[in-house]
Enzyme design. Structure first.
Site, PDB file in Angstrom:
ATOM      1  N   ASN A  61       0.819  -1.237   0.000  1.00 12.06           N
ATOM      2  CA  ASN A  61       0.000   0.000   0.000  1.00 12.06           C
ATOM      3  C   ASN A  61       0.841   1.270   0.000  1.00 12.06           C
ATOM      4  OD1 ASN A  61      -2.758  -1.133   0.212  1.00 12.06           O
ATOM      5  ND2 ASN A  61      -1.959  -1.962   2.123  1.00 12.06           N
ATOM      6  N   LYS A  93       7.432   5.247   4.935  1.00 16.37           N
ATOM      7  CA  LYS A  93       7.314   6.685   4.672  1.00 16.37           C
ATOM      8  C   LYS A  93       8.663   7.262   4.242  1.00 16.37           C
ATOM      9  CE  LYS A  93       2.987   7.112   5.243  1.00 16.37           C
ATOM     10  NZ  LYS A  93       2.142   7.508   4.126  1.00 16.37           N
ATOM     11  N   TYR A 148       6.277   0.934   9.365  1.00 19.50           N
ATOM     12  CA  TYR A 148       5.448   1.980   8.742  1.00 19.50           C
ATOM     13  C   TYR A 148       6.310   3.218   8.465  1.00 19.50           C
ATOM     14  CZ  TYR A 148       2.287   6.033   8.953  1.00 19.50           C
ATOM     15  OH  TYR A 148       1.652   7.231   8.722  1.00 19.50           O
ATOM     16  N   SER A 150       5.289  10.986   7.350  1.00 20.31           N
ATOM     17  CA  SER A 150       4.839  10.886   8.739  1.00 20.31           C
ATOM     18  C   SER A 150       5.954  11.172   9.728  1.00 20.31           C
ATOM     19  CB  SER A 150       4.317   9.470   8.980  1.00 20.31           C
ATOM     20  OG  SER A 150       4.131   9.226  10.357  1.00 20.31           O
TER      21      SER A 150
HETATM   22  N1  LIG Z   1      -3.845  10.888  10.520  1.00 19.30           N
HETATM   23  C1  LIG Z   1      -2.624  11.239  10.906  1.00 19.30           C
HETATM   24  O1  LIG Z   1      -2.441  11.788  12.017  1.00 19.30           O
HETATM   25  C2  LIG Z   1      -1.445  10.986  10.023  1.00 19.30           C
HETATM   26  C3  LIG Z   1      -1.569  10.460   8.747  1.00 19.30           C
HETATM   27  N2  LIG Z   1      -0.452  10.296   7.981  1.00 19.30           N
HETATM   28  C4  LIG Z   1      -0.559   9.767   6.626  1.00 19.30           C
HETATM   29  O2  LIG Z   1      -1.596  10.437   5.945  1.00 19.30           O
HETATM   30  C5  LIG Z   1      -2.233   9.534   5.043  1.00 19.30           C
HETATM   31  C6  LIG Z   1      -3.728   9.497   5.329  1.00 19.30           C
HETATM   32  O3  LIG Z   1      -3.892   9.064   6.657  1.00 19.30           O
HETATM   33  P1  LIG Z   1      -5.345   8.994   7.329  1.00 19.30           P
HETATM   34  O4  LIG Z   1      -6.286   9.840   6.581  1.00 19.30           O
HETATM   35  O5  LIG Z   1      -5.154   9.220   8.767  1.00 19.30           O
HETATM   36  O6  LIG Z   1      -5.681   7.470   7.106  1.00 19.30           O
HETATM   37  P2  LIG Z   1      -7.128   6.825   6.831  1.00 19.30           P
HETATM   38  O7  LIG Z   1      -6.969   5.362   7.042  1.00 19.30           O
HETATM   39  O8  LIG Z   1      -8.175   7.554   7.591  1.00 19.30           O
HETATM   40  O9  LIG Z   1      -7.331   7.134   5.293  1.00 19.30           O
HETATM   41  C7  LIG Z   1      -6.596   6.471   4.295  1.00 19.30           C
HETATM   42  C8  LIG Z   1      -7.504   6.329   3.095  1.00 19.30           C
HETATM   43  O10 LIG Z   1      -6.725   5.714   2.068  1.00 19.30           O
HETATM   44  C9  LIG Z   1      -7.472   4.646   1.502  1.00 19.30           C
HETATM   45  N3  LIG Z   1      -6.506   3.636   1.085  1.00 19.30           N
HETATM   46  C10 LIG Z   1      -5.698   2.887   1.854  1.00 19.30           C
HETATM   47  N4  LIG Z   1      -4.943   2.086   1.105  1.00 19.30           N
HETATM   48  C11 LIG Z   1      -5.288   2.336  -0.183  1.00 19.30           C
HETATM   49  C12 LIG Z   1      -4.864   1.809  -1.419  1.00 19.30           C
HETATM   50  N5  LIG Z   1      -3.942   0.832  -1.494  1.00 19.30           N
HETATM   51  N6  LIG Z   1      -5.409   2.308  -2.556  1.00 19.30           N
HETATM   52  C13 LIG Z   1      -6.369   3.274  -2.506  1.00 19.30           C
HETATM   53  N7  LIG Z   1      -6.826   3.784  -1.336  1.00 19.30           N
HETATM   54  C14 LIG Z   1      -6.285   3.325  -0.199  1.00 19.30           C
HETATM   55  C15 LIG Z   1      -8.393   4.147   2.611  1.00 19.30           C
HETATM   56  O11 LIG Z   1      -9.553   3.522   2.064  1.00 19.30           O
HETATM   57  C16 LIG Z   1      -8.703   5.439   3.361  1.00 19.30           C
HETATM   58  O12 LIG Z   1      -9.884   6.067   2.879  1.00 19.30           O
HETATM   59  C17 LIG Z   1      -1.570   8.182   5.218  1.00 19.30           C
HETATM   60  O13 LIG Z   1      -0.602   8.014   4.215  1.00 19.30           O
HETATM   61  C18 LIG Z   1      -0.903   8.305   6.577  1.00 19.30           C
HETATM   62  O14 LIG Z   1       0.231   7.482   6.653  1.00 19.30           O
HETATM   63  C19 LIG Z   1       0.795  10.625   8.421  1.00 19.30           C
HETATM   64  C20 LIG Z   1       0.975  11.100   9.678  1.00 19.30           C
HETATM   65  C21 LIG Z   1      -0.129  11.331  10.583  1.00 19.30           C
HETATM   66  O1  LIG Z   2       1.689   8.581  11.021  1.00 19.87           O
HETATM   67  C1  LIG Z   2       0.847   8.571  11.896  1.00 19.87           C
HETATM   68  O2  LIG Z   2       1.088   9.246  13.041  1.00 19.87           O
HETATM   69  C2  LIG Z   2       0.035   9.581  13.944  1.00 19.87           C
HETATM   70  C3  LIG Z   2       0.685   9.921  15.289  1.00 19.87           C
HETATM   71  O3  LIG Z   2       1.371   8.787  15.748  1.00 19.87           O
HETATM   72  P1  LIG Z   2       1.143   8.202  17.213  1.00 19.87           P
HETATM   73  O4  LIG Z   2       1.960   6.953  17.255  1.00 19.87           O
HETATM   74  O5  LIG Z   2       1.629   9.258  18.155  1.00 19.87           O
HETATM   75  O6  LIG Z   2      -0.340   7.978  17.365  1.00 19.87           O
HETATM   76  C4  LIG Z   2      -0.946   8.428  14.074  1.00 19.87           C
HETATM   77  O7  LIG Z   2      -2.003   8.761  14.962  1.00 19.87           O
HETATM   78  C5  LIG Z   2      -1.473   8.115  12.664  1.00 19.87           C
HETATM   79  O8  LIG Z   2      -2.397   7.048  12.702  1.00 19.87           O
HETATM   80  C6  LIG Z   2      -0.320   7.698  11.791  1.00 19.87           C
HETATM   81  O9  LIG Z   2      -0.764   7.548  10.469  1.00 19.87           O
END
Ligand SMILES: NC(=O)C1=CN([C@@H]2O[C@H](COP(=O)(O)OP(=O)(O)OC[C@H]3O[C@@H](n4cnc5c(N)ncnc54)[C@H](O)[C@@H]3O)[C@@H](O)[C@H]2O)C=CC1
Ligand SMILES: O=C1O[C@H](COP(=O)(O)O)[C@@H](O)[C@H](O)[C@H]1O
Length: 262
Positions: free
Chosen positions: A90, A156, A152, A115
């Protein structure tokens, strides 16, 4: 910019924060492997602008990329504890597919969701918890080498390196945003690390809007709000992207209630 912005992972937390904040500021092509219900679409976006596809599917991604001006690539497995087979497919394979298709389609720029976990091993026992606090001046600024704390985070760091390659080899503009901890409404509760790297929904939408609008070559920036306690510098995001965050986790108590001054 008149061409649509391709937003991968549009149905997830970060994607929805962006669309809720700046959904009316751009034309969008929304991609996710899960169908997007109507309540996840900004006004003016209909089913013709939605692609249900996996980012590892070369043909589907090549098709989705046609006519696109910029990409925000979020899709992937966001779990810090995600197993290798998932992040390999992914996050690493999917990100290479997106960069390659962007170059083939003549897309100008890609913002990649990296991340905090790409550098989380800098948080050593000797530095924590002090580095999460206001009176500590330890800062990561994006010039340091990756130092992932889990597989993970390795994925990244690999995505950032793929971006570097596609910039150097193909001239693609790439910004890697090391996102902190996105939480709606208030910073993560009773979690010093999370409060130091809080990214509010409002600042998240603004930051990725700047990634679409600004001009850059290859950049790594930190995606956090202007938190009083922080160990990531946001100076590069301000200088290169024009990032102007509005929120600060210090406006909330450790348990997430607004402080009196807020
Ligand atoms: N939420 C956070 O605090 C953080 C998020 N990130 C990064 O931001 C990005 C988005 O994270 P979130 O929105 O929190 O995750 P999430 O899980 O809420 O959203 C990810 C979306 O991507 C889609 N998805 C997953 N794998 C896929 C694939 N192979 N092909 C097409 N769609 C796919 C899922 O269906 C989902 O809608 C990720 O790359 C994550 O690593 C990085 C650091 C912190
Ligand atoms: O990359 C990500 O980081 C956030 C923050 O990390 P945490 O280990 O302090 O929770 C995480 O919540 C998120 O799911 C992840 O995609």
């Amino acid at each position: 910019m008149d061409d649509p912005v391709l937003l991968t992972g549009a149905g997830g937390r970060v994607g929805q924060a962006i669309l809720n904040g700046v959904g009316d500021a751009h034309e969008w092509r929304l991609l996710d492997r899960e169908p997007l219900s109507d309540d996840r679409l900004p006004a003016g976006v209909d089913e013709d602008d939605v692609v249900v596809a996996d980012v590892t599917d070369d043909e589907a991604i090549a098709e989705a990329m046609q006519g696109v001006g910029a990409v925000i690539h979020l899709a992937g497995d966001p779990r810090p504890e995600a197993p290798w087979n998932s992040v390999l497919s992914n996050n690493i394979d999917g990100t290479q597919t997106v960069f390659e298709a962007a170059v083939d389609a003549g897309v100008e720029k890609v913002a990649f969701a990296s991340s905090n976990h790409a550098v989380s091993a800098y948080e050593t026992d000797e530095r924590t918890p002090e580095m999460y606090r206001t009176d500590d001046d330890y800062r990561l600024d994006g010039t340091e080498l990756p130092r992932p704390g889990n597989l993970y985070g390795v994925s990244k760091a690999a995505g950032e390196t793929l971006g570097r390659y596609y910039h150097d080899a193909e001239g693609l503009s790439v910004v890697c945003v090391r996102i902190g901890n996105l939480t709606e409404g208030h910073p993560p509760r009773n979690y010093e690390r999370g409060q130091a790297m809080w990214l509010s929904h409002r600042d998240c939408a603004h930051l990725f809007d700047r990634c679409i609008r600004a001009d850059y070559d290859y950049e790594i920036v930190y995606g956090i709000s202007d938190n009083e306690r922080k160990y990531y510098s946001i100076e590069r995001a301000k200088a290169v992207l024009g990032y102007d965050p509005q929120d600060d986790s210090a406006a909330y108590t450790l348990s997430g209630e607004p402080t009196e001054e807020a």
